[in-house]
Scaffold this motif. Structure first.
Motif, PDB file in Angstrom:
ATOM      1  N   VAL A  76       0.833  -1.198   0.000  1.00 38.70           N
ATOM      2  CA  VAL A  76       0.000   0.000   0.000  1.00 38.70           C
ATOM      3  C   VAL A  76       0.871   1.253   0.000  1.00 38.70           C
ATOM      4  CG1 VAL A  76      -1.674   1.339   1.325  1.00 38.70           C
ATOM      5  CG2 VAL A  76      -1.930  -1.150   1.137  1.00 38.70           C
ATOM      6  N   VAL A  77       0.600   2.149  -0.956  1.00 41.05           N
ATOM      7  CA  VAL A  77       1.300   3.425  -1.029  1.00 41.05           C
ATOM      8  C   VAL A  77       0.421   4.461  -0.346  1.00 41.05           C
ATOM      9  CG1 VAL A  77       2.293   5.178  -2.535  1.00 41.05           C
ATOM     10  CG2 VAL A  77       2.407   2.755  -3.184  1.00 41.05           C
ATOM     11  N   THR A  78       0.867   4.950   0.788  1.00 43.29           N
ATOM     12  CA  THR A  78       0.023   5.831   1.587  1.00 43.29           C
ATOM     13  C   THR A  78       0.833   6.944   2.234  1.00 43.29           C
ATOM     14  OG1 THR A  78      -1.526   5.928   3.459  1.00 43.29           O
ATOM     15  CG2 THR A  78       0.250   4.296   3.596  1.00 43.29           C
ATOM     16  N   LEU A  79       0.189   8.068   2.435  1.00 40.19           N
ATOM     17  CA  LEU A  79       0.713   9.185   3.223  1.00 40.19           C
ATOM     18  C   LEU A  79      -0.232   9.479   4.395  1.00 40.19           C
ATOM     19  CD1 LEU A  79       1.819  11.481   0.253  1.00 40.19           C
ATOM     20  CD2 LEU A  79       3.358  10.414   1.917  1.00 40.19           C
ATOM     21  N   ASN A  80      -0.992   8.461   4.789  1.00 45.71           N
ATOM     22  CA  ASN A  80      -2.001   8.581   5.855  1.00 45.71           C
ATOM     23  C   ASN A  80      -3.134   9.524   5.460  1.00 45.71           C
ATOM     24  OD1 ASN A  80      -0.714   6.733   7.531  1.00 45.71           O
ATOM     25  ND2 ASN A  80       0.517   8.312   8.522  1.00 45.71           N
ATOM     26  N   GLU A  81      -3.609   9.320   4.228  1.00 44.50           N
ATOM     27  CA  GLU A  81      -4.750  10.100   3.739  1.00 44.50           C
ATOM     28  C   GLU A  81      -6.038   9.618   4.406  1.00 44.50           C
ATOM     29  OE1 GLU A  81      -3.871   6.497   2.047  1.00 44.50           O
ATOM     30  OE2 GLU A  81      -2.629   8.319   1.849  1.00 44.50           O
ATOM     31  N   GLY A  82      -7.032  10.475   4.393  1.00 43.28           N
ATOM     32  CA  GLY A  82      -8.313  10.145   5.017  1.00 43.28           C
ATOM     33  C   GLY A  82      -8.259  10.356   6.517  1.00 43.28           C
ATOM     34  N   GLY A  83      -9.293   9.884   7.213  1.00 43.06           N
ATOM     35  CA  GLY A  83      -9.379  10.109   8.650  1.00 43.06           C
ATOM     36  C   GLY A  83      -9.540  11.571   9.007  1.00 43.06           C
ATOM     37  N   THR A  84     -10.139  12.356   8.105  1.00 43.05           N
ATOM     38  CA  THR A  84     -10.274  13.799   8.325  1.00 43.05           C
ATOM     39  C   THR A  84     -11.398  14.089   9.316  1.00 43.05           C
ATOM     40  OG1 THR A  84     -11.695  13.948   6.373  1.00 43.05           O
ATOM     41  CG2 THR A  84      -9.349  14.422   6.072  1.00 43.05           C
ATOM     42  N   ASP A  85     -11.255  15.202  10.007  1.00 38.28           N
ATOM     43  CA  ASP A  85     -12.193  15.561  11.066  1.00 38.28           C
ATOM     44  C   ASP A  85     -13.559  15.965  10.526  1.00 38.28           C
ATOM     45  OD1 ASP A  85     -10.549  15.279  13.416  1.00 38.28           O
ATOM     46  OD2 ASP A  85      -9.418  17.004  12.689  1.00 38.28           O
ATOM     47  N   LEU A  86     -14.582  15.654  11.303  1.00 39.28           N
ATOM     48  CA  LEU A  86     -15.934  16.160  11.083  1.00 39.28           C
ATOM     49  C   LEU A  86     -16.193  17.167  12.188  1.00 39.28           C
ATOM     50  CD1 LEU A  86     -18.628  16.024   9.535  1.00 39.28           C
ATOM     51  CD2 LEU A  86     -19.322  14.197  11.105  1.00 39.28           C
TER      52      LEU A  86
END
Length: 419
Positions: A76-86
């Motif tokens: 998996v190529v990731t930069l820790n995208e997602g998990g953004t605040d609501l």
């Protein structure tokens, strides 16, 4: 089979099915605009493999890896995208007269929502043994893909329209991509990217045609469903801007999946917002006869004259019981300033378009005052500072003299002395 949760790729027009393990973009039996493919899943397998600990802790979108169409053996190529605040937005809610929340995807690694798709694209390209990846973009997808290509060790070649914002093009250049400015529109840059893909075999990340890109974007629906579950309330409306249509389609698909799997008890209605100068999906949804395929809006991220995912977007609006509407560019600029001045969230024009749509929807009686609304900000404001200047005006210039401050703010002399 390492990717046995993906069953097939199905044409949205003719229903023909294709092997999901191959690199294929559109249905060969249809034309390149209409023959968009839909990724189909075995949800029993997904449910068995998904750790449904839905406590609101989301380190990245890869919490939902069991849903994503990648091989178990892929790196998996990731930069820790997602998990953004609501975010709760009390000041904005008071201004609008409806309870408003903001999902801030401008906080993704390269500053935009498209990182969710780029992570999946580069992961799949690398696993397929491709060394070169490409896309067409007005700026955000270019920056996003370039960053992830650098992370994954792939060469990246980007096609942008000649009038793409200079600020957005600095990012892919820093990430080491070749940025080719096409003297023409976004649609012409897109057509060229597809042509080189067919001719040279470069892996194409264009979310307009690559069926796996919507699947990365749908993680925002998973996150919203989980975050809503933790809050104890499903929003009445979830609002996205629409360019090509794949973002709102993906968000609805993700939220609906959680509902179908009984992870949440209800679903929201989707509100899709387009600029008046780029209204093709809105026109199709409302059965307008006169559809203009020329895009003219300052919100460059949604300036798409010939959207390829119209069918998926319209299906999301219809299935959710939602609708679409149009806003003027000036309304977008006003919304950009409003979001920043009430909640301290700096968004680009495409990210402000949903808020402009909410204001219009309230005026037209589409959204009632007792309802809850989630506004999705899809890009960080520093990507387009020129539009921000248009929204706010210039700085105040004064002489280095406290008397000018006192005069400007009408501060009494005694108060100034006390300070």
């Amino acid at each position: 089979m390492a990717i046995d949760h993906v069953t097939t790729l199905e044409c949205t027009i003719c229903g023909r099915e294709y092997d999901p393990d191959q690199v294929i973009y559109t249905c060969p039996e249809e034309d390149g605009v209409s023959g968009i493919l839909e990724v189909k899943y075995d949800y029993d397998v997904i449910h068995d493999n998904f750790d449904a600990d839905l406590d609101g802790t989301i380190d990245s979108q890869w919490k939902y890896e069991a849903f994503l169409p990648v091989d178990d053996e892929a790196d998996v190529v990731t930069l820790n995208e997602g998990g953004t605040d609501l975010f709760d937005a009390p000041n904005l809610s008071e201004e609008l007269g409806v309870e408003t929340l903001v999902k801030d995807d401008g906080r993704n690694p390269t500053g935009c929502f498209k990182d969710r798709a780029s992570s999946v694209a580069v992961t799949k390209a690398k696993h397929a043994g491709r060394d070169i990846i490409t896309c067409a973009s007005t700026g955000n997808a270019a920056a996003s893909l370039s960053g992830y290509a650098a992370r994954g060790g792939l060469d990246c070649r980007i096609f942008v329209p000649g009038d793409a914002p200079a600020g957005k093009l600095a990012q892919p250049l820093v990430y080491g991509a070749d940025v080719l400015a096409v003297e023409g529109s976004y649609d012409e840059a897109y057509d060229l990217s597809v042509e080189v893909t067919d001719e040279y075999g470069w892996y194409n990340r264009n979310a307009a045609i690559n069926p796996f890109q919507v699947e990365g974007k749908r993680t925002v629906g998973h996150e919203l469903a989980e975050q809503s579950r933790v809050r104890g309330e499903i929003p009445d409306w979830v609002v996205f801007s629409m360019g090509d249509g794949c973002t709102i389609a993906g968000a609805w698909k993700g939220f609906r999946e959680f509902y179908d799997l009984d992870y949440v008890e209800d679903t929201p209605r989707m509100l899709g917002v387009q600029a008046e100068g780029a209204s093709a999906i809105h026109d199709a949804f409302h059965d307008h006869d006169d559809v203009d395929d020329i895009a003219d809006t300052l919100a460059d991220s949604i300036a798409v004259g010939r959207p390829r995912n119209t069918i998926k977007a319209c299906r999301a609006l219809e299935e959710s019981g939602g609708t679409s509407l149009l806003v003027e560019d000036e309304e977008i600029l006003e919304a950009e300033k409003l979001l920043g001045s009430t909640e301290g969230i700096y968004t680009e024009p495409a990210g402000a378009t949903p808020l402009a749509g909410v204001r219009r929807a309230i005026e037209e009686g589409i959204i009632d005052t007792g309802e809850t609304v989630v506004v999705n900000s899809t890009g960080f404001g520093l990507k387009d500072t020129e539009s921000a200047k248009r929204a706010t005006g210039d700085v105040m210039r004064i002489d280095p003299d406290i008397a000018e401050v006192q005069q400007r703010y009408d501060v009494p002399e005694s108060a100034a002395a006390d300070d």
